[in-house]
Design a protein around this motif. Structure first.
Motif, PDB file in Angstrom:
ATOM      1  N   ASN A   1      82.286  -0.019  13.930  1.00 36.84           N
ATOM      2  CA  ASN A   1      81.691  -1.261  13.403  1.00 36.84           C
ATOM      3  C   ASN A   1      80.284  -0.991  12.879  1.00 36.84           C
ATOM      4  O   ASN A   1      80.106  -0.113  12.049  1.00 36.84           O
ATOM      5  N   GLU A   2      79.277  -1.709  13.456  1.00 36.01           N
ATOM      6  CA  GLU A   2      77.920  -1.510  12.922  1.00 36.01           C
ATOM      7  C   GLU A   2      77.202  -0.324  13.567  1.00 36.01           C
ATOM      8  O   GLU A   2      76.022  -0.115  13.321  1.00 36.01           O
ATOM      9  N   TYR A   3      77.894   0.414  14.421  1.00 38.08           N
ATOM     10  CA  TYR A   3      77.248   1.511  15.135  1.00 38.08           C
ATOM     11  C   TYR A   3      77.580   2.873  14.532  1.00 38.08           C
ATOM     12  O   TYR A   3      78.713   3.105  14.100  1.00 38.08           O
ATOM     13  N   VAL A   4      76.574   3.726  14.545  1.00 37.75           N
ATOM     14  CA  VAL A   4      76.782   5.141  14.250  1.00 37.75           C
ATOM     15  C   VAL A   4      76.609   5.854  15.592  1.00 37.75           C
ATOM     16  O   VAL A   4      75.560   5.738  16.225  1.00 37.75           O
ATOM     17  N   ALA A   5      77.649   6.547  16.015  1.00 35.16           N
ATOM     18  CA  ALA A   5      77.576   7.236  17.318  1.00 35.16           C
ATOM     19  C   ALA A   5      77.691   8.733  17.088  1.00 35.16           C
ATOM     20  O   ALA A   5      78.603   9.206  16.404  1.00 35.16           O
ATOM     21  N   LEU A   6      76.736   9.461  17.619  1.00 32.36           N
ATOM     22  CA  LEU A   6      76.697  10.914  17.428  1.00 32.36           C
ATOM     23  C   LEU A   6      76.274  11.606  18.718  1.00 32.36           C
ATOM     24  O   LEU A   6      75.660  10.982  19.590  1.00 32.36           O
ATOM     25  N   GLY A   7      76.579  12.876  18.797  1.00 31.99           N
ATOM     26  CA  GLY A   7      76.002  13.697  19.858  1.00 31.99           C
ATOM     27  C   GLY A   7      74.935  14.570  19.219  1.00 31.99           C
ATOM     28  O   GLY A   7      75.130  15.058  18.103  1.00 31.99           O
ATOM     29  N   PHE A   8      73.811  14.715  19.878  1.00 30.30           N
ATOM     30  CA  PHE A   8      72.755  15.607  19.391  1.00 30.30           C
ATOM     31  C   PHE A   8      72.835  16.857  20.260  1.00 30.30           C
ATOM     32  O   PHE A   8      72.469  16.839  21.432  1.00 30.30           O
ATOM     33  N   ARG A   9      73.371  17.935  19.648  1.00 34.88           N
ATOM     34  CA  ARG A   9      73.608  19.152  20.438  1.00 34.88           C
ATOM     35  C   ARG A   9      72.540  20.197  20.142  1.00 34.88           C
ATOM     36  O   ARG A   9      72.140  20.387  18.993  1.00 34.88           O
ATOM     37  N   THR A  10      72.095  20.850  21.186  1.00 36.32           N
ATOM     38  CA  THR A  10      71.120  21.936  21.035  1.00 36.32           C
ATOM     39  C   THR A  10      71.639  23.160  21.780  1.00 36.32           C
ATOM     40  O   THR A  10      71.965  23.076  22.964  1.00 36.32           O
ATOM     41  N   ASP A  11      71.736  24.260  21.055  1.00 34.69           N
ATOM     42  CA  ASP A  11      72.099  25.545  21.672  1.00 34.69           C
ATOM     43  C   ASP A  11      70.838  26.381  21.794  1.00 34.69           C
ATOM     44  O   ASP A  11      69.986  26.366  20.882  1.00 34.69           O
TER      45      ASP A  11
END
Lengths: 216, 225
Positions: free
Chosen positions: A79-89
């Protein structure tokens, strides 16, 4: 800190108001989701390899799934949301191990060359070579923080309180969407809720209230 | 004053917000209200951390604000750093920890979700089961269903989170109307001092004066009672 289950621990960020018009403009254009999707894919996580020069790298992944880095539209937009994972290696080779292996490599090198001392450049090259070998024998550490951007009200919830992670995330967010984020603070929230002119000038004058009546 | 200074030099306002919430929740016996939300329950529950420089006092308990050390810490010049709050509104209960200087939220436990239910026509209810939209291979259908449920879960959690944030924002708006006007020094500070010293604060008198002050501050202000 997951967005999808358990209790929620997060910091809020707002789309910079000075660039708010840009955000609104992007949001009303018909193809903004496709544009965002392309920008997200462009900055999706590329896992660190032993041969890479970078010792640390961040990128987007699927929310709650650090190893899903091929992102699809339905993974990102809800819907109105952008969902992401912020990954750091990040490569994390323990200092004492690196030091010991470098010492061994230096001794072997000197013996082979029948010399007593190493040049600065030789030492640096040996250290890099040892570090690369150690990296090949291990795996980088992976951390992931969920992020949910509510496009309707311009709020980004970042599910961590780490300043460093937040700094890296806001940089990647800007590179991805062209939008600057402002961290929540008493003033930024007051300003967003709307201060009158009198309140704005009162804000500049206020001092800490003192209740203490007893000497410590 | 630059924007940066307005942010960094005024982070103490967040500490004063927590102090005011603590104070009002005690004076009004855990029932606050805002113009937008009407009455709701709010009280400190679990943990309260106060500090002044390097000196920190951490109080844990069912009602940490009512511990003797809490008021003593205030009298020694400490101010709240973070406070765990219990919020009860409509039929929901949530707990969270609010950090003063960043207004960041930790450990937000959302209200338990009621299972979806549909009437059977016989006075009982059964959970609604959602079927995949089209026939697909079992693995594909399961993945599609899982993705759909994850999206619904995210949407619902963010919706309730926003609802809680809106209540906190409405309280902050009221706080600002008092803090940035004459009512702070004329009404709130004397009441806070009396309360800190353990003197009685007349909830009705304070509530009436507060309502007037908020009305005078502008249309955004809320009323209590």
């Amino acid at each position: 800190m997951p967005a999808l289950r358990g209790s929620l621990t997060y910091s809020r960020f707002f789309i910079d108001t000075s660039e708010g018009a840009t955000a609104q403009k992007a949001a009303v254009s018909d193809d903004f989701r496709e544009k965002y999707m392309r920008a997200i894919r462009l900055r999706a996580m590329r896992p660190l390899e032993a041969e890479d020069e970078d010792l640390e790298r961040s990128g987007w992944c699927k929310v709650a799934e650090p190893f899903e880095i091929e992102l699809h539209y339905d993974d990102v937009f809800c819907n109105e949301y952008v969902a992401l994972g912020f990954r750091t290696d990040r490569w994390q080779i323990p200092g004492p191990i690196l030091k010991a292996r470098v010492r061994e490599a230096e001794a072997a090198y000197l013996e082979k060359k029948a010399r007593e001392k190493l040049g600065r450049k030789e030492r640096a090259e040996l250290k890099e070579s040892v570090a690369r070998k150690l990296r090949k024998q291990s795996a980088p550490s992976t951390r992931m923080v969920d992020l949910v951007w509510s496009m309707n009200d311009g709020i980004v919830r970042f599910f961590s309180h780490s300043d460093k992670a937040a700094g890296n995330m806001t940089e990647l967010f800007h590179r991805t969407f062209g939008l600057r984020l402002v961290a929540e603070a008493p003033y930024t929230l007051a300003s967003r809720l709307g201060l009158t002119k009198a309140q704005e000038s009162a804000w500049q004058e206020i001092e800490i209230s003192v209740l203490a009546k007893e000497a410590s | 004053m630059e924007v940066f200074e307005r942010i960094e030099l005024r982070r103490f306002v967040g500490r004063e917000l927590l102090l005011w919430l603590w104070f009002e929740s005690e004076v009004f016996e855990g029932t606050l209200s805002t113009k937008q939300h009407g009455s709701f329950g709010l009280w400190l529950e679990g943990r309260l951390v106060l500090s002044a420089g390097q000196e920190v006092t951490t109080i844990k308990g069912t009602i940490p604000g009512q511990h003797r050390e809490a008021k003593e810490a205030l009298l020694r010049g400490k101010m709240p750093d973070l406070a765990s709050l219990h919020l009860a509104w409509a039929d929901h209960d949530a707990t969270l920890t609010l950090k003063a200087e960043t207004l960041a939220i930790a450990g937000l436990k959302l209200p338990r979700k009621e299972p979806d239910a549909a009437p059977t026509g016989e006075g009982t209810t059964v959970p609604v089961r959602r079927a995949p939209r089209r026939r697909a291979a079992p693995a594909e259908a399961a993945a599609e269903l899982a993705a759909h449920e994850a999206n619904e879960e995210l949407y619902e959690r963010m919706r309730v989170t926003r609802e809680i944030e809106e209540i906190l924002e409405a309280l902050y708006r009221d706080f600002l109307a008092l803090r940035l006007g004459p009512a702070w020094s004329e009404l709130v500070i004397p009441a806070l001092e009396a309360w800190t010293l353990g003197d009685d604060v007349d909830a009705d008198d304070y509530g009436t004066a507060r309502t007037k002050a908020l009305a005078a501050a502008g249309p955004k202000g809320a009323t209590r009672r």
